[in-house]
Design an enzyme around this catalytic site. Structure first.
Site, PDB file in Angstrom:
ATOM      1  N   SER A 108      -6.725 -10.729 -63.231  1.00 39.24           N
ATOM      2  CA  SER A 108      -7.738  -9.760 -63.637  1.00 39.24           C
ATOM      3  C   SER A 108      -8.885  -9.726 -62.625  1.00 39.24           C
ATOM      4  CB  SER A 108      -8.301 -10.123 -65.003  1.00 39.24           C
ATOM      5  OG  SER A 108      -7.272 -10.110 -65.960  1.00 39.24           O
TER       6      SER A 108
HETATM    7  N1  SAH Z   1      -5.481 -13.489 -67.268  1.00 37.42           N
HETATM    8  C1  SAH Z   1      -4.510 -13.820 -66.255  1.00 37.42           C
HETATM    9  C2  SAH Z   1      -3.333 -12.872 -66.143  1.00 37.42           C
HETATM   10  C3  SAH Z   1      -3.508 -11.447 -66.540  1.00 37.42           C
HETATM   11  S1  SAH Z   1      -2.037 -10.470 -66.351  1.00 37.42           S
HETATM   12  C4  SAH Z   1      -5.204 -13.917 -64.915  1.00 37.42           C
HETATM   13  O1  SAH Z   1      -6.260 -13.327 -64.728  1.00 37.42           O
HETATM   14  O2  SAH Z   1      -4.660 -14.574 -64.038  1.00 37.42           O
HETATM   15  C5  SAH Z   1      -1.315 -10.669 -67.943  1.00 37.42           C
HETATM   16  C6  SAH Z   1      -0.392 -11.846 -68.054  1.00 37.42           C
HETATM   17  O3  SAH Z   1       0.187 -11.820 -69.359  1.00 37.42           O
HETATM   18  C7  SAH Z   1       0.790 -11.836 -67.077  1.00 37.42           C
HETATM   19  O4  SAH Z   1       0.828 -13.045 -66.378  1.00 37.42           O
HETATM   20  C8  SAH Z   1       2.009 -11.661 -67.986  1.00 37.42           C
HETATM   21  O5  SAH Z   1       3.147 -12.336 -67.477  1.00 37.42           O
HETATM   22  C9  SAH Z   1       1.520 -12.262 -69.287  1.00 37.42           C
HETATM   23  N2  SAH Z   1       2.199 -11.826 -70.512  1.00 37.42           N
HETATM   24  C10 SAH Z   1       2.543 -10.568 -70.894  1.00 37.42           C
HETATM   25  N3  SAH Z   1       3.161 -10.587 -72.099  1.00 37.42           N
HETATM   26  C11 SAH Z   1       3.196 -11.888 -72.487  1.00 37.42           C
HETATM   27  C12 SAH Z   1       3.705 -12.550 -73.633  1.00 37.42           C
HETATM   28  N4  SAH Z   1       4.320 -11.895 -74.638  1.00 37.42           N
HETATM   29  N5  SAH Z   1       3.547 -13.888 -73.727  1.00 37.42           N
HETATM   30  C13 SAH Z   1       2.951 -14.600 -72.729  1.00 37.42           C
HETATM   31  N6  SAH Z   1       2.470 -14.035 -71.602  1.00 37.42           N
HETATM   32  C14 SAH Z   1       2.573 -12.685 -71.486  1.00 37.42           C
END
Ligand code: SAH
Length: 273
Positions: A108
């Site tokens: 993000s």
């Molecule tokens: N907040 C984090 C990543 C944001 S992107 C950062 O800033 O680094 C959103 C993340 O959610 C991604 O890594 C994606 O793989 C994860 N994601 C999406 N659906 C998910 C689920 N059902 N369970 C666990 N993770 C999930």
């Protein structure tokens, strides 16, 4: 947000990416300060040199200057956890934009990390329990762990095992390494829509991907007095603040319009949604 605000090339580039190329996260009111931060941060990177830690500090100062951060604790934690340790090699670390991290996911933008930390600040006191759903790079999980300290508990849940492994490596290089070693910080592979019951109830829950609706297990795992910050919606999304009252009832308000990648199944994500 009007296109007039998109003066900075890096931000304009992001706008032109197809949705499948991911995340224009942060489009909406919270993003009005972005172009200036993005441009001046890249300029300072080009011209002033300095260590990564200094550049991280400059990024945090910019976020303060443009009114994104007003909390001292959020300043402290964002200065302590260097964002550069969490972005892929070759990715500009301090530009205020989301960046691709592989697997159709993104880290993000700094202003969204700051906004979520600030919304959760009161629920990230020493000794409290925090859950980071969709923990991705591990950046926010490391921030949460630093705020709740060794007596608290910070749990990341991410459904891409490769991202879990790389996030652990990132955290090991960061100022939160000792918390990982000591066991108050951990990152797990799993479907975050189910939460992580083992360490529930949580004072703070952050969801880093947009849910079509708020998953019930996450509401169930919120402590009375606890707060969840979660983007909700499909194409048009709101960052919702969910407070569980002491009588167990729930109050929900919308903080701002946002654009996050979906909270979905691993298969759907790997197929590009
Ligand atoms: N907040 C984090 C990543 C944001 S992107 C950062 O800033 O680094 C959103 C993340 O959610 C991604 O890594 C994606 O793989 C994860 N994601 C999406 N659906 C998910 C689920 N059902 N369970 C666990 N993770 C999930």
């Amino acid at each position: 947000m009007s296109s007039d605000n998109l003066a900075c090339p890096s931000t304009s580039d992001l706008r032109t990416q197809p949705v499948a190329a991911l995340d224009k996260e942060g489009i909406g009111p919270a993003m009005t300060s972005i172009p200036m931060i993005a441009c001046s941060t890249s300029l300072s990177e080009h011209h002033s040199g300095g260590s990564g830690t200094n550049k991280n500090k400059q990024m945090v100062e910019q976020l303060q200057r443009y009114g994104v951060i007003s909390s001292k604790k959020v300043v402290e934690v964002m200065e302590t956890i260097d964002r550069a340790l969490f972005v892929p090699d070759g990715t500009p670390a301090y530009v205020d934009s989301p960046m691709a991290i592989g697997y159709n996911a993104t880290i993000s933008a700094p202003h969204m990390h700051a906004t979520c930390l600030q919304l959760l600040e009161e629920n990230l006191q020493p000794g409290m329990h925090a859950l980071d759903v969709g923990s991705g790079t591990g950046y926010l999980t490391a921030c949460f762990a630093t705020m709740v300290g060794p007596q608290g508990r910070a749990i990341g849940v991410e459904h891409i095992p490769e991202l879990v492994a790389s996030s652990i490596k990132n955290i090991e290089k960061s100022a939160a390494a000792s918390l990982l070693k000591g066991g108050s910080l951990s990152v797990h592979a799993g479907d975050g829509r189910e939460g992580w019951p083992e360490h529930a109830p949580y004072d703070a829950i952050h969801v880093g991907a947009a849910a079509p609706e708020i998953p019930q297990p996450l509401i169930d795992q919120l402590k009375p007095g606890g707060r969840m910050v979660i983007p909700v919606g499909k194409i048009f999304q709101d960052l919702q603040v969910v407070d569980k009252n002491l009588d167990g009832s729930v109050s929900i308000r919308s903080e701002t319009a946002v654009r996050y990648v979906p909270l979905t199944s691993r298969d759907a994500q790997l197929k590009g949604y």
